[in-house]
Motif scaffolding. Structure first.
Motif, PDB file in Angstrom:
ATOM      1  N   PRO A  95      -5.694   3.168   0.564  1.00 53.94           N
ATOM      2  CA  PRO A  95      -4.528   2.488   1.123  1.00 53.94           C
ATOM      3  C   PRO A  95      -4.660   2.223   2.630  1.00 53.94           C
ATOM      4  CG  PRO A  95      -4.015   4.772   0.638  1.00 53.94           C
ATOM      5  CD  PRO A  95      -5.373   4.501   0.064  1.00 53.94           C
ATOM      6  N   LEU A  96      -5.571   2.926   3.276  1.00 52.75           N
ATOM      7  CA  LEU A  96      -5.772   2.720   4.713  1.00 52.75           C
ATOM      8  C   LEU A  96      -6.497   1.417   5.017  1.00 52.75           C
ATOM      9  CD1 LEU A  96      -6.754   6.368   5.708  1.00 52.75           C
ATOM     10  CD2 LEU A  96      -4.549   5.238   6.060  1.00 52.75           C
ATOM     11  N   THR A  97      -7.189   0.862   4.019  1.00 50.09           N
ATOM     12  CA  THR A  97      -7.950  -0.371   4.252  1.00 50.09           C
ATOM     13  C   THR A  97      -7.590  -1.498   3.287  1.00 50.09           C
ATOM     14  OG1 THR A  97      -9.735   0.437   2.827  1.00 50.09           O
ATOM     15  CG2 THR A  97      -9.946   0.871   5.198  1.00 50.09           C
ATOM     16  N   ALA A  98      -6.657  -1.266   2.405  1.00 53.06           N
ATOM     17  CA  ALA A  98      -6.290  -2.291   1.424  1.00 53.06           C
ATOM     18  C   ALA A  98      -5.858  -3.574   2.124  1.00 53.06           C
ATOM     19  CB  ALA A  98      -5.168  -1.784   0.528  1.00 53.06           C
ATOM     20  N   VAL A  99      -6.357  -4.690   1.620  1.00 57.21           N
ATOM     21  CA  VAL A  99      -5.950  -5.994   2.124  1.00 57.21           C
ATOM     22  C   VAL A  99      -4.682  -6.384   1.378  1.00 57.21           C
ATOM     23  CG1 VAL A  99      -6.608  -8.411   2.345  1.00 57.21           C
ATOM     24  CG2 VAL A  99      -8.338  -6.610   2.616  1.00 57.21           C
ATOM     25  N   THR A 100      -3.663  -6.754   2.125  1.00 59.97           N
ATOM     26  CA  THR A 100      -2.366  -7.064   1.524  1.00 59.97           C
ATOM     27  C   THR A 100      -1.901  -8.450   1.937  1.00 59.97           C
ATOM     28  OG1 THR A 100      -1.149  -6.108   3.380  1.00 59.97           O
ATOM     29  CG2 THR A 100      -1.689  -4.626   1.553  1.00 59.97           C
ATOM     30  N   ASP A 101      -0.968  -8.972   1.167  1.00 59.61           N
ATOM     31  CA  ASP A 101      -0.362 -10.246   1.479  1.00 59.61           C
ATOM     32  C   ASP A 101       1.150 -10.072   1.371  1.00 59.61           C
ATOM     33  OD1 ASP A 101       0.098 -12.920   1.975  1.00 59.61           O
ATOM     34  OD2 ASP A 101      -0.173 -13.502  -0.122  1.00 59.61           O
ATOM     35  N   PRO A 102       1.886 -10.110   2.480  1.00 59.81           N
ATOM     36  CA  PRO A 102       1.419 -10.353   3.834  1.00 59.81           C
ATOM     37  C   PRO A 102       0.618  -9.168   4.377  1.00 59.81           C
ATOM     38  CG  PRO A 102       3.781  -9.882   3.848  1.00 59.81           C
ATOM     39  CD  PRO A 102       3.348  -9.931   2.410  1.00 59.81           C
ATOM     40  N   PRO A 103      -0.217  -9.424   5.391  1.00 58.79           N
ATOM     41  CA  PRO A 103      -1.107  -8.372   5.899  1.00 58.79           C
ATOM     42  C   PRO A 103      -0.346  -7.222   6.559  1.00 58.79           C
ATOM     43  CG  PRO A 103      -1.739 -10.547   6.750  1.00 58.79           C
ATOM     44  CD  PRO A 103      -0.417 -10.706   6.056  1.00 58.79           C
ATOM     45  N   LEU A 104      -0.843  -6.017   6.325  1.00 53.34           N
ATOM     46  CA  LEU A 104      -0.359  -4.837   7.038  1.00 53.34           C
ATOM     47  C   LEU A 104      -1.314  -4.567   8.193  1.00 53.34           C
ATOM     48  CD1 LEU A 104       0.472  -2.392   4.097  1.00 53.34           C
ATOM     49  CD2 LEU A 104       2.112  -3.520   5.620  1.00 53.34           C
ATOM     50  N   ARG A 105      -0.769  -4.215   9.330  1.00 48.45           N
ATOM     51  CA  ARG A 105      -1.612  -3.896  10.471  1.00 48.45           C
ATOM     52  C   ARG A 105      -2.345  -2.582  10.229  1.00 48.45           C
ATOM     53  NH1 ARG A 105       3.162  -5.984  11.826  1.00 48.45           N
ATOM     54  NH2 ARG A 105       3.185  -7.777  13.204  1.00 48.45           N
ATOM     55  N   PRO A 106      -3.555  -2.461  10.744  1.00 49.02           N
ATOM     56  CA  PRO A 106      -4.284  -1.201  10.587  1.00 49.02           C
ATOM     57  C   PRO A 106      -3.657  -0.099  11.444  1.00 49.02           C
ATOM     58  CG  PRO A 106      -5.542  -2.735  11.943  1.00 49.02           C
ATOM     59  CD  PRO A 106      -4.332  -3.478  11.442  1.00 49.02           C
ATOM     60  N   LEU A 107      -3.792   1.112  10.972  1.00 48.90           N
ATOM     61  CA  LEU A 107      -3.327   2.260  11.742  1.00 48.90           C
ATOM     62  C   LEU A 107      -4.235   2.470  12.943  1.00 48.90           C
ATOM     63  CD1 LEU A 107      -2.607   4.884   8.930  1.00 48.90           C
ATOM     64  CD2 LEU A 107      -0.963   3.465  10.139  1.00 48.90           C
ATOM     65  N   PRO A 108      -3.731   3.156  13.983  1.00 46.87           N
ATOM     66  CA  PRO A 108      -4.612   3.519  15.089  1.00 46.87           C
ATOM     67  C   PRO A 108      -5.803   4.330  14.557  1.00 46.87           C
ATOM     68  CG  PRO A 108      -2.320   4.004  15.630  1.00 46.87           C
ATOM     69  CD  PRO A 108      -2.361   3.622  14.178  1.00 46.87           C
ATOM     70  N   GLU A 109      -6.971   4.068  15.085  1.00 47.60           N
ATOM     71  CA  GLU A 109      -8.191   4.715  14.588  1.00 47.60           C
ATOM     72  C   GLU A 109      -8.082   6.243  14.612  1.00 47.60           C
ATOM     73  OE1 GLU A 109     -11.339   4.975  12.474  1.00 47.60           O
ATOM     74  OE2 GLU A 109     -10.523   3.019  12.988  1.00 47.60           O
TER      75      GLU A 109
END
Length: 197
Positions: free
Chosen positions: A9-23
């Motif tokens: 779930p940390l890298t799943a591509v979504t529509d609309p896009p979810l922003r990535p978490l801070p590294e």
């Protein structure tokens, strides 16, 4: 919310896009073995917090707040559920202080670890704007409106802006209504991941 159904779930591509978490948050969640449902939840709350902080910077450019701290707080606020997994699918508050301790034990400074404890204690004295943002994001992601929390936040905004509280409330409401409208997609995304790895 459509996703290409990545197993992570940390890298799943979504529509609309979810922003990535801070590294830094991603590294912590992976090293601690965060359950998929928790990772999905944190990503969703972080995404809503991103919208809230961007709005706040635009509407209140003179309001001093630490956007990066609020976003990190949103990305880690429920991390204590790693040690209290029953609270992933049921009520409970043991995760709050446990999360703060867990973050401190893993080198997170107290001012960033506090959100794990304050996200549900927004009415306590000394709670800052960043804490209120995390608390608000943790409600709005699922379209839950808490008038007392919103009134507290609006009061802080009115103090800084000099505008009447009702005007600040209407501006906030104009933001929260469309954010809340995406709740069904966010809830479906979260539910698509298991509580246990």
């Amino acid at each position: 919310m459509n996703s290409s159904r990545s197993t992570d779930p940390l890298t799943a591509v979504t529509d609309p896009p979810l922003r990535p978490l801070p590294e830094r948050a991603v590294t912590l969640l992976r090293s601690l073995g965060a359950p998929p449902r928790l990772a999905a939840h944190l990503r969703l709350v972080h995404d809503v917090a991103h919208e809230l902080t961007a709005w706040l910077e635009q509407r209140h450019p003179r309001l001093p707040f630490d956007r990066a701290a609020a976003l990190f707080g949103a990305a880690t606020h429920d991390i204590g559920k790693i040690t209290h997994p029953g609270e992933l699918s049921g009520p409970g508050s043991a995760h709050e202080e446990a999360g703060r301790r867990l973050l401190l034990e893993h080198g997170v400074e107290p001012e960033s670890a506090r959100f794990a404890a304050t996200h549900a204690a927004w009415a306590e004295p000394g709670v800052g704007v960043e804490d209120l943002l995390v608390s608000l994001a943790d409600k709005v992601w699922k379209n839950k409106r808490v008038r007392e929390l919103e009134d507290l936040f609006v009061g802080r905004l009115a103090e800084v802006s000099g505008r009447p509280a009702w005007e600040e409330f209407h501006a906030l409401d104009d933001l929260l209504d469309p954010l809340g409208a995406g709740a069904d997609r966010r809830l479906a995304f979260q539910a698509s991941y298991p509580v246990h790895p």
